[in-house]
Write a protein that holds these residues in place. Structure first.
Motif, PDB file in Angstrom:
ATOM      1  N   LYS A 299       0.807  -1.247   0.074  1.00  0.00           N
ATOM      2  CA  LYS A 299       0.016  -0.024  -0.011  1.00  0.00           C
ATOM      3  C   LYS A 299       0.811   1.145   0.045  1.00  0.00           C
ATOM      4  O   LYS A 299       0.699   2.219  -0.663  1.00  0.00           O
ATOM      5  N   THR A 300       2.124   1.385   0.964  1.00  0.00           N
ATOM      6  CA  THR A 300       3.004   2.502   0.967  1.00  0.00           C
ATOM      7  C   THR A 300       3.435   2.656  -0.364  1.00  0.00           C
ATOM      8  O   THR A 300       3.657   3.759  -0.882  1.00  0.00           O
ATOM      9  N   TYR A 301       3.971   1.905  -1.072  1.00  0.00           N
ATOM     10  CA  TYR A 301       4.693   1.892  -2.394  1.00  0.00           C
ATOM     11  C   TYR A 301       3.765   2.628  -3.232  1.00  0.00           C
ATOM     12  O   TYR A 301       3.976   3.436  -4.073  1.00  0.00           O
ATOM     13  N   LEU A 302       2.476   2.065  -3.504  1.00  0.00           N
ATOM     14  CA  LEU A 302       1.605   2.342  -4.312  1.00  0.00           C
ATOM     15  C   LEU A 302       1.074   4.060  -4.029  1.00  0.00           C
ATOM     16  O   LEU A 302       1.115   5.004  -4.911  1.00  0.00           O
ATOM     17  N   GLU A 303       0.885   4.240  -2.817  1.00  0.00           N
ATOM     18  CA  GLU A 303       0.684   5.616  -2.436  1.00  0.00           C
ATOM     19  C   GLU A 303       1.721   6.625  -2.690  1.00  0.00           C
ATOM     20  O   GLU A 303       1.351   7.626  -3.036  1.00  0.00           O
ATOM     21  N   GLU A 304       2.913   6.207  -2.383  1.00  0.00           N
ATOM     22  CA  GLU A 304       4.118   7.161  -2.573  1.00  0.00           C
ATOM     23  C   GLU A 304       4.522   7.257  -3.731  1.00  0.00           C
ATOM     24  O   GLU A 304       4.779   8.555  -4.106  1.00  0.00           O
ATOM     25  N   THR A 305       4.271   6.418  -4.809  1.00  0.00           N
ATOM     26  CA  THR A 305       4.909   6.470  -6.162  1.00  0.00           C
ATOM     27  C   THR A 305       3.827   6.744  -7.238  1.00  0.00           C
ATOM     28  O   THR A 305       4.215   7.209  -8.272  1.00  0.00           O
ATOM     29  N   GLY A 306       2.602   6.473  -7.065  1.00  0.00           N
ATOM     30  CA  GLY A 306       1.596   6.429  -7.864  1.00  0.00           C
ATOM     31  C   GLY A 306       1.536   5.017  -8.747  1.00  0.00           C
ATOM     32  O   GLY A 306       0.226   4.725  -9.224  1.00  0.00           O
ATOM     33  N   THR A 307       2.611   4.516  -8.926  1.00  0.00           N
ATOM     34  CA  THR A 307       2.571   3.538 -10.125  1.00  0.00           C
ATOM     35  C   THR A 307       3.518   2.244  -9.709  1.00  0.00           C
ATOM     36  O   THR A 307       3.186   0.966 -10.090  1.00  0.00           O
ATOM     37  N   ALA A 308       4.402   2.366  -8.842  1.00  0.00           N
ATOM     38  CA  ALA A 308       5.353   1.207  -8.430  1.00  0.00           C
ATOM     39  C   ALA A 308       4.710   0.397  -7.327  1.00  0.00           C
ATOM     40  O   ALA A 308       4.141   0.870  -6.459  1.00  0.00           O
ATOM     41  N   THR A 309       5.143  -0.959  -7.712  1.00  0.00           N
ATOM     42  CA  THR A 309       4.414  -2.062  -6.716  1.00  0.00           C
ATOM     43  C   THR A 309       5.450  -2.756  -6.180  1.00  0.00           C
ATOM     44  O   THR A 309       6.757  -2.876  -6.888  1.00  0.00           O
ATOM     45  N   ILE A 310       5.040  -3.785  -5.269  1.00  0.00           N
ATOM     46  CA  ILE A 310       6.142  -4.580  -4.590  1.00  0.00           C
ATOM     47  C   ILE A 310       5.514  -5.935  -4.271  1.00  0.00           C
ATOM     48  O   ILE A 310       4.448  -5.916  -3.961  1.00  0.00           O
ATOM     49  N   SER A 311       6.173  -6.926  -4.805  1.00  0.00           N
ATOM     50  CA  SER A 311       5.677  -8.281  -4.631  1.00  0.00           C
ATOM     51  C   SER A 311       6.162  -8.960  -3.305  1.00  0.00           C
ATOM     52  O   SER A 311       7.107  -8.319  -2.707  1.00  0.00           O
ATOM     53  N   SER A 312       5.667  -9.743  -2.564  1.00  0.00           N
ATOM     54  CA  SER A 312       5.900 -10.550  -1.254  1.00  0.00           C
ATOM     55  C   SER A 312       5.563 -11.822  -1.345  1.00  0.00           C
ATOM     56  O   SER A 312       4.735 -12.465  -2.283  1.00  0.00           O
ATOM     57  N   ALA A 313       6.330 -12.425  -0.671  1.00  0.00           N
ATOM     58  CA  ALA A 313       6.098 -14.152  -0.363  1.00  0.00           C
ATOM     59  C   ALA A 313       6.245 -14.401   1.271  1.00  0.00           C
ATOM     60  O   ALA A 313       7.081 -13.522   1.971  1.00  0.00           O
ATOM     61  N   ILE A 314       5.250 -15.084   1.574  1.00  0.00           N
ATOM     62  CA  ILE A 314       5.472 -15.362   3.306  1.00  0.00           C
ATOM     63  C   ILE A 314       5.323 -16.830   3.396  1.00  0.00           C
ATOM     64  O   ILE A 314       4.752 -17.646   2.820  1.00  0.00           O
ATOM     65  N   VAL A 315       6.569 -17.262   4.192  1.00  0.00           N
ATOM     66  CA  VAL A 315       6.951 -18.732   4.147  1.00  0.00           C
ATOM     67  C   VAL A 315       6.977 -19.105   5.735  1.00  0.00           C
ATOM     68  O   VAL A 315       7.875 -18.346   6.504  1.00  0.00           O
ATOM     69  N   GLU A 316       6.317 -19.910   6.425  1.00  0.00           N
ATOM     70  CA  GLU A 316       6.330 -20.544   7.701  1.00  0.00           C
ATOM     71  C   GLU A 316       7.290 -21.532   7.756  1.00  0.00           C
ATOM     72  O   GLU A 316       7.837 -22.335   6.874  1.00  0.00           O
ATOM     73  N   TYR A 317       8.347 -21.408   8.761  1.00  0.00           N
ATOM     74  CA  TYR A 317       9.426 -22.329   8.876  1.00  0.00           C
ATOM     75  C   TYR A 317       9.427 -22.376  10.788  1.00  0.00           C
ATOM     76  O   TYR A 317       9.174 -21.602  11.437  1.00  0.00           O
ATOM     77  N   GLN A 318       9.931 -23.688  10.983  1.00  0.00           N
ATOM     78  CA  GLN A 318      10.195 -23.859  12.551  1.00  0.00           C
ATOM     79  C   GLN A 318      12.101 -23.923  12.626  1.00  0.00           C
ATOM     80  O   GLN A 318      12.919 -24.594  12.079  1.00  0.00           O
ATOM     81  N   PRO A 319      12.283 -22.735  13.286  1.00  0.00           N
ATOM     82  CA  PRO A 319      13.868 -22.625  13.329  1.00  0.00           C
ATOM     83  C   PRO A 319      14.590 -23.900  14.086  1.00  0.00           C
ATOM     84  O   PRO A 319      14.136 -24.210  14.908  1.00  0.00           O
ATOM     85  N   ASP A 320      15.778 -24.014  13.441  1.00  0.00           N
ATOM     86  CA  ASP A 320      16.577 -24.973  14.133  1.00  0.00           C
ATOM     87  C   ASP A 320      17.196 -24.381  15.213  1.00  0.00           C
ATOM     88  O   ASP A 320      17.648 -23.441  15.299  1.00  0.00           O
ATOM     89  N   ASP A 321      17.889 -25.460  15.930  1.00  0.00           N
ATOM     90  CA  ASP A 321      18.802 -24.989  16.955  1.00  0.00           C
ATOM     91  C   ASP A 321      20.113 -24.716  15.951  1.00  0.00           C
ATOM     92  O   ASP A 321      20.462 -25.483  15.069  1.00  0.00           O
ATOM     93  N   SER A 322      20.814 -23.627  16.570  1.00  0.00           N
ATOM     94  CA  SER A 322      22.019 -23.328  15.787  1.00  0.00           C
ATOM     95  C   SER A 322      22.955 -24.499  15.259  1.00  0.00           C
ATOM     96  O   SER A 322      23.527 -25.099  16.435  1.00  0.00           O
ATOM     97  N   PRO A 323      23.221 -24.651  14.072  1.00  0.00           N
ATOM     98  CA  PRO A 323      24.221 -25.939  13.834  1.00  0.00           C
ATOM     99  C   PRO A 323      25.319 -25.636  14.060  1.00  0.00           C
ATOM    100  O   PRO A 323      25.885 -24.613  14.131  1.00  0.00           O
ATOM    101  N   SER A 324      26.290 -26.490  14.756  1.00  0.00           N
ATOM    102  CA  SER A 324      27.540 -26.459  15.065  1.00  0.00           C
ATOM    103  C   SER A 324      28.448 -26.586  13.820  1.00  0.00           C
ATOM    104  O   SER A 324      27.979 -26.913  12.762  1.00  0.00           O
ATOM    105  N   VAL A 325      29.569 -25.924  13.837  1.00  0.00           N
ATOM    106  CA  VAL A 325      30.768 -25.919  12.741  1.00  0.00           C
ATOM    107  C   VAL A 325      30.777 -27.437  12.212  1.00  0.00           C
ATOM    108  O   VAL A 325      30.755 -27.655  11.127  1.00  0.00           O
TER     109      VAL A 325
END
Length: 526
Positions: free
Chosen positions: A79-105
């Motif tokens: 919404k902000t991109y379109l309001e501020e520019t008049g024509t520019a748009t931005i695409s998005s993707a949302i992905v769910e994930y379960q964080p791992d414990d930080s892997p060791s080296v």
């Protein structure tokens, strides 16, 4: 506990920037998009209780602990991109994930949940961009008069430019009235790398200012540079959020350092103007205008500096934090496309040409992958009001016969000892040697005319006649230069293309095309 990764990317950036072929609107459009990306997006992430991972070049990534916050953020950005520019748009993707414990080296867990989320987000984001779900603007209607600047959208405002009033659309009005402090490149002057040289100088206001500095005059170069395979680095080396945060920081610092050092190398100590007009600086993308004779030297220095600084920063960060990138630090290089043309050439056309050249250079980098990670460059000089597409030119105008080409472009920037093919450095040094010896350009032109003969036998006979009419010293110079460019392995006109042994190629037409635009300006990274 689940997290939601949001990935954003601005749609058709170039289309928005070049929708009006006037420099002020182009710089205003780029500055506005950069402001929305770097300033507005992080604030929206914070407002919706997210954590910023990466922002730059029209893209952004953030994580959220609640799906509702992630969706509201994505909607708010669009919404902000379109309001501020008049024509520019931005695409998005949302992905769910379960964080791992930080892997060791030592465990080398790969791929991690975060890495899989990145890959899935990349696929979904591309699908969203390809779907064309962005806002569609009605560009004309019988009862609307069109904007006098872009000729696309209905008139809504009147603005004074110079001594003339223009009836303009809201889009052009917004681009025209963006403060110059938001123009791309302004933050370069405040960078820790800028020091006194850039801080006390200003950017030129007009393309004609660059043309006046050019040698020869009235030519401008558009440089289009981009990091190679950054997407692959993200896919193969990013395992945790900390990896991507580190990579983002490395890219930002690398681009600033690489461009600033390249600019400083081209400036005189008393210069009051920075010899570029930035068009786009973000992520691993750089685009700018510069005087014709500085296009290739600055592009070469930019690519060399990028490789040097990126690898240096990766080593420093992994030394401080050995778990970064699972102790497998990435390497990166940059490629560039440079088009040189009259200052009157339409900017949108220069952009298209530079994009073709950049793609050609990046493809050559892939072809050279067996020799390592190689920076490459392609270039073209345009002296006519219009220009054919690059592919057509290379396949018709530069094809002498089925197996012979009057070019060796594109080039590896630095000499590859194991490759019997000239690099840009070889061509550059050859031009400097010829100029030092006052070797007449018309003799180089004569050689090009000879090699363009469809009969190879006739070309060799004409070459013998050419050699008979030059001095012994000139002949020795030509032999040295030809040897440095590997022409001696076939004859004095062509060499066998080591990447395609069925082809004969020649760097001599490339040398002649760029000859008058090469001066002593040159730079090697620290």
């Amino acid at each position: 506990m689940a997290k939601w990764l949001v990935s954003l990317d601005t749609d058709k950036i170039k289309q928005y920037i070049y929708s009006c072929d006037h420099l002020k609107e182009i710089r205003g459009a780029s500055g506005l998009l950069d402001h929305l990306n770097r300033e507005t997006t992080p604030k929206l992430i914070e407002h919706h209780h997210g954590s910023l991972i990466f922002v730059g070049g029209g893209s952004a990534m953030a994580t959220f602990s609640a799906k509702d916050d992630a969706q509201k953020f994505a909607d708010a950005v669009q919404k902000t991109y379109l309001e501020e520019t008049g024509t520019a748009t931005i695409s998005s993707a949302i992905v769910e994930y379960q964080p791992d414990d930080s892997p060791s080296v030592t465990k080398k867990v790969q791929p991690t949940a975060f890495n899989l989320a990145l890959r899935e987000a990349s696929v979904r984001l591309q699908q969203a961009k390809n779907s064309g779900r962005g806002h569609q603007v009605i560009t004309s209607a019988p009862i609307f008069a069109r904007c006098q600047r872009c000729g696309q959208f209905p008139i809504e405002k009147v603005i004074r430019i110079g001594n003339q009033d223009f009836k303009v659309c809201r889009v052009c009005f917004t681009k025209q009235t963006i403060p110059s402090s938001l123009y791309p490149g302004d933050r370069l002057k405040t960078s820790v790398f800028a020091r006194q040289t850039l801080q006390d100088a200003g950017f030129p206001d007009l393309i004609e200012d660059l043309g006046d500095q050019s040698q020869p005059k009235n030519f401008v170069a558009l440089v289009n540079a981009d990091g190679n395979n950054i997407g692959k680095i993200i896919e193969n080396y990013i395992h945790q959020e900390a990896d991507l945060i580190a990579l983002s920081s490395i890219l930002t610092e690398t681009i600033e350092y690489a461009l600033i050092e390249a600019i400083k190398a081209s400036m005189g100590t008393s210069a009051s103007k920075i010899p570029i007009i930035p068009i786009l600086i973000g992520g691993d993308d750089v685009m700018f205008l510069t005087p014709g004779h500085l296009g290739i030297p600055i592009a070469v220095a930019l690519c060399q500096n990028f490789k040097h600084k990126f690898n240096q920063l990766v080593q420093e960060k992994t030394k401080d934090n050995p778990s970064l990138f699972q102790s497998n630090p990435p390497e990166a290089v940059m490629s560039a496309g440079v088009v040189i043309a009259k200052t009157s050439h339409p900017l949108f056309a220069l952009d298209e040409l530079s994009e073709e050249l950049l793609k050609s250079a990046k493809q050559h980098s892939k072809e050279l992958s067996s020799f390592g990670i190689i920076s490459t460059i392609d270039f073209r000089v345009i002296t006519t009001p219009t220009a054919n597409p690059l592919k057509k030119v290379r396949q018709t105008e530069f094809r002498i016969a089925e197996d012979r080409f009057a070019t060796s472009r594109p080039y590896a920037i630095d000499t590859l000892n194991d490759l019997a093919r000239p690099s840009w450095e070889d061509v550059y040094q050859a031009i400097l040697r010829l100029k030092k010896e006052n070797f007449a350009n018309n003799k180089i032109h004569s050689l090009q005319n000879i090699l363009r003969n469809r009969s190879l036998l006739q070309a060799e006979l004409d070459l013998m006649n050419f050699i008979a009419h030059i001095t012994e010293k000139q002949h020795e110079i030509m032999k040295e230069i030809n040897s440095s460019m590997h022409l001696n392995q076939c004859n004095l006109l062509f060499l066998t293309n080591p990447l395609n042994p069925a082809q004969l190629i020649s760097p001599l037409p490339d040398l002649e095309e760029i000859y008058e635009f090469i001066t002593e300006v040159h730079h090697d990274p620290d």
